[in-house]
Design a protein around this motif. Structure first.
Motif, PDB file in Angstrom:
ATOM      1  N   LEU A 217       0.831  -1.207   0.000  1.00  0.00           N
ATOM      2  CA  LEU A 217       0.000   0.000   0.000  1.00  0.00           C
ATOM      3  C   LEU A 217       0.865   1.256   0.000  1.00  0.00           C
ATOM      4  O   LEU A 217       0.518   2.261  -0.604  1.00  0.00           O
TER       5      LEU A 217
ATOM      6  N   ILE B  88     -12.920   2.486   5.497  1.00  0.00           N
ATOM      7  CA  ILE B  88     -12.793   1.129   6.038  1.00  0.00           C
ATOM      8  C   ILE B  88     -14.198   0.640   6.348  1.00  0.00           C
ATOM      9  O   ILE B  88     -14.923   1.283   7.108  1.00  0.00           O
TER      10      ILE B  88
ATOM     11  N   LEU C 154      -8.554   4.621  -1.277  1.00  0.00           N
ATOM     12  CA  LEU C 154      -8.300   3.310  -0.663  1.00  0.00           C
ATOM     13  C   LEU C 154      -9.565   2.837   0.057  1.00  0.00           C
ATOM     14  O   LEU C 154     -10.109   3.549   0.896  1.00  0.00           O
ATOM     15  N   TYR C 155     -10.006   1.651  -0.303  1.00  0.00           N
ATOM     16  CA  TYR C 155     -11.181   1.059   0.341  1.00  0.00           C
ATOM     17  C   TYR C 155     -10.749  -0.252   0.984  1.00  0.00           C
ATOM     18  O   TYR C 155     -10.195  -1.128   0.311  1.00  0.00           O
ATOM     19  N   ILE C 156     -10.949  -0.364   2.273  1.00  0.00           N
ATOM     20  CA  ILE C 156     -10.552  -1.584   2.974  1.00  0.00           C
ATOM     21  C   ILE C 156     -11.813  -2.299   3.471  1.00  0.00           C
ATOM     22  O   ILE C 156     -12.548  -1.766   4.304  1.00  0.00           O
TER      23      ILE C 156
ATOM     24  N   VAL D 185     -13.441  -5.239   5.444  1.00  0.00           N
ATOM     25  CA  VAL D 185     -13.047  -6.135   6.525  1.00  0.00           C
ATOM     26  C   VAL D 185     -14.225  -7.040   6.903  1.00  0.00           C
ATOM     27  O   VAL D 185     -15.286  -6.548   7.282  1.00  0.00           O
TER      28      VAL D 185
ATOM     29  N   VAL E  19      -8.781  -3.171  -0.863  1.00  0.00           N
ATOM     30  CA  VAL E  19      -8.123  -4.185  -0.044  1.00  0.00           C
ATOM     31  C   VAL E  19      -9.217  -4.976   0.658  1.00  0.00           C
ATOM     32  O   VAL E  19     -10.173  -4.387   1.169  1.00  0.00           O
TER      33      VAL E  19
ATOM     34  N   SER F 139     -10.688  -7.295  -5.611  1.00  0.00           N
ATOM     35  CA  SER F 139      -9.742  -6.571  -4.765  1.00  0.00           C
ATOM     36  C   SER F 139      -8.389  -6.455  -5.452  1.00  0.00           C
ATOM     37  O   SER F 139      -7.982  -7.352  -6.191  1.00  0.00           O
TER      38      SER F 139
ATOM     39  N   TYR G 106      -5.545  -8.803  -1.409  1.00  0.00           N
ATOM     40  CA  TYR G 106      -6.385  -9.466  -0.418  1.00  0.00           C
ATOM     41  C   TYR G 106      -5.569 -10.348   0.502  1.00  0.00           C
ATOM     42  O   TYR G 106      -4.524 -10.861   0.127  1.00  0.00           O
TER      43      TYR G 106
ATOM     44  N   PHE H  46      -2.435  -4.647  11.690  1.00  0.00           N
ATOM     45  CA  PHE H  46      -2.464  -3.548  10.725  1.00  0.00           C
ATOM     46  C   PHE H  46      -2.116  -2.232  11.448  1.00  0.00           C
ATOM     47  O   PHE H  46      -1.257  -1.460  11.006  1.00  0.00           O
TER      48      PHE H  46
END
Lengths: 249, 324
Positions: free
Chosen positions: A242, B199, B254-256, B258, B277, B291, B294, B306
């Motif tokens: 990242l 997120i 950025l897209y996470i 979860v 992600v 993704s 991943y 993280f």
């Protein structure tokens, strides 16, 4: 009070959509069709109003070819009292739908009209607002709660930052959001009963209105595909990627 | 050609979706007028005046417009609609509530969620929750469009911008509808639809309490927090967290995701993000297919790691400028 609910027959929400090879539309032959999920919520809300003794009659209206009667029938099986089928073989866009529904309102004089906020096929999210404009009735869109009192509909709406509550003088138009209620299933006895309920057929071309399409579809295509991704072994590798590769953190 | 834009704002700030709508209007080309309707909207007018490429700001400042009720705003817009070939609003709860009402009063078939403007009244828009993209050509004389903000850049600001300002006479509020109350979710985080990093948590979070884990990470990344419909329906977080076709459409850098499996309805709300992600312990989670990166790992160990990892590189000074 009478409640009118407008419903649309759409490809079932569980079906995986396939775009036709000639790009004229999506595959609809041999595909399961159902009532638009937002419209099911509209039917449910109307039935609950009747069960609370607020509504006296729930009428379901749908627009389309012969097969929309199945969709109307499924609403009758949930408990609605009768149906109206506005028959047409032509493609009807939201403005035309709103004009047809206005004619039905003039004929039926409901105190409340409930519609789904959008159909899951064309995702327009217009009909309720347009119908409110044409009838000059107040609108309560994206409703997550409806209370009827003192000749008003108190509607809690889902807006971008949270919730907003407004009061509408009846008659009014409401469009449903997902959290308004959880629709019931039809029971077998009710499915049997629904077969005997009345569906009135009204040809759209007898209504004397301009229902011509206002746009033409030039092409329907699949959305751009994303490249399939990279599997990372652990968080440390992820963060490195990242930072150094994607440069987003 | 003259284009009218309905500005979305909260009486303090112009919403980012309005900037995107202005940039869509610039693609159409022509004189751009922005209608700022509301009550005590001076700061919004000032902000609008600093955007490049606007020719005129129409200010309708009246108590009747305090809550931007569709009936009043549609009526106001109608009173000035005559001179416009195009009327644009952002495709948000605000725009979607009002634009169809205006269109019907003008006998125009509105076009929803415009993703791309191809010229000659031709547009691309998503159907079937974004599973198909349609190209349509309108035959209406006037065009009423709602603009999908994530598909357009933000209009640029300019120090030298000096649009003309015109006062539009407000009308007494109609009596059919009235505002009762509002409950806005208060958040210290950036707004979901305009955040650079989002997120989102899904059913894998197991309960609302566990969203605190995501907050720890969000604090470090300056991120907004979202959720899948499954997590909202399960009552973990309020409805306005929902990212998806029936919730909010986001396109951050950025897209996470979860603990989100990746239902079609969720993907429709985030698949235009620049980098996606996904962290999920299920090796076959469909979200992995869209993704960029991943990780197959239990989120309850992955998210604390993280956070530590971010702290570690921050400690080295590599990321100091991005401090949340």
């Amino acid at each position: 009070m009478k409640v009118l609910v407008a419903v649309k027959r759409v490809i079932d929400y569980n079906v995986r959509i396939r775009v036709k090879a000639d790009q004229t539309g999506v595959e609809t032959s041999n595909v399961k069709m159902s009532m638009n999920p937002f419209d099911e919520i509209a039917v449910e809300e109307a039935l609950r109003l009747r069960e609370k003794g607020i509504a006296s009659e729930v009428v379901i209206v749908s627009i389309g070819g012969q097969n929309v009667q199945e969709t109307i029938r499924s609403g009758l099986a949930l408990g609605a009292d009768r149906g109206i089928h506005c028959e047409t073989g032509q493609e009807m866009q939201p403005l035309a739908i709103a004009k047809i529904l206005k004619k039905i309102i003039e004929k039926e004089n409901p105190n409340l009209v409930i519609l789904g906020k959008q159909a899951i096929d064309d995702d327009s999210n217009q009909t309720a607002q347009m119908l409110a404009a044409l009838t000059n009735w107040p609108q309560g869109t994206f409703a997550s709660k409806v209370v009827i009192e003192n000749n008003e509909a108190i509607v809690t709406r889902e807006v971008d930052g949270g919730l907003e509550t407004i009061a509408l003088k009846l008659p009014a138009i409401i469009s449903t959001d997902l959290r308004l209620n959880e629709p019931r299933y039809a029971s077998l006895p009710n499915i049997m009963k629904a077969k005997k309920k009345e569906i009135e057929v009204i040809p759209v071309n007898s209504l004397g209105l301009d229902a011509a399409p206002r746009f033409t579809t030039l092409k329907v295509e699949e959305p751009a595909k994303r490249q399939s991704g990279v599997k990372v072994a652990n968080i440390s590798e992820l963060v490195q990627k990242l930072v150094h590769e994607a440069k987003v953190i | 050609m003259t284009i009218l834009i309905l500005a979305e704002h909260d009486h303090q700030n112009l919403k980012s979706a309005t900037y995107a709508t202005i940039s869509a209007a610039q693609k159409i080309g022509g004189d751009i007028h922005v209608l700022v309707a509301g009550s005590k909207v001076q700061s919004v007018v000032t902000q609008t005046g600093k955007i490049a490429g606007i020719h005129k700001i129409l200010v309708a400042d009246h108590a009747a417009y305090e809550h931007l009720l569709a009936e009043d705003i549609a009526d106001l817009t109608l009173s000035i609609a005559k001179e416009y070939e195009y009327i644009l609003a952002p495709a948000t709860a605000f725009g979607k509530n009002i634009a169809p009402r205006i269109a019907a009063l003008l006998d125009v078939q509105q076009i929803s969620d415009v993703m791309e403007i191809l010229g000659q009244k031709t547009y691309k828009r998503p159907i079937y929750a974004g599973n198909a993209i349609t190209t349509i050509q309108s035959s209406d004389v006037k065009q009423v469009l709602t603009i999908r903000a994530t598909c357009f850049d933000q209009a640029l600001k300019s120090e030298t911008a000096s649009p003309q300002i015109e006062i539009v006479q407000g009308k007494q509020a109609q009596s059919q509808s009235r505002f009762v109350s509002q409950e806005l979710t208060v958040s210290v985080r950036p707004e979901l639809t305009s955040a650079k990093v989002v997120i989102s948590g899904g059913r894998g979070l197991q309960n609302g309490e566990n969203f605190k884990l995501l907050e720890d990470l969000a604090d470090r990344l300056g991120a907004a927090i979202g959720a899948s419909r499954a997590a909202v329906d399960a009552g973990y977080v309020p409805n306005d967290y929902q990212v998806g076709q029936t919730g909010k459409v986001v396109a951050p850098d950025l897209y996470i995701a979860v603990g989100i499996s990746g239902a079609i309805q969720h993907l429709a709300g985030m698949k235009d993000s620049k980098v996606i992600v996904a962290i999920n312990k299920d090796e076959d989670a469909p979200i992995f297919q869209i993704s960029d990166y991943y990780l197959v790992q239990d989120l309850f160990t992955a998210i604390p790691e993280f956070c530590q990892e971010i702290d570690k590189i921050r400690g080295n000074g590599n990321l100091g400028q991005h401090k949340a």
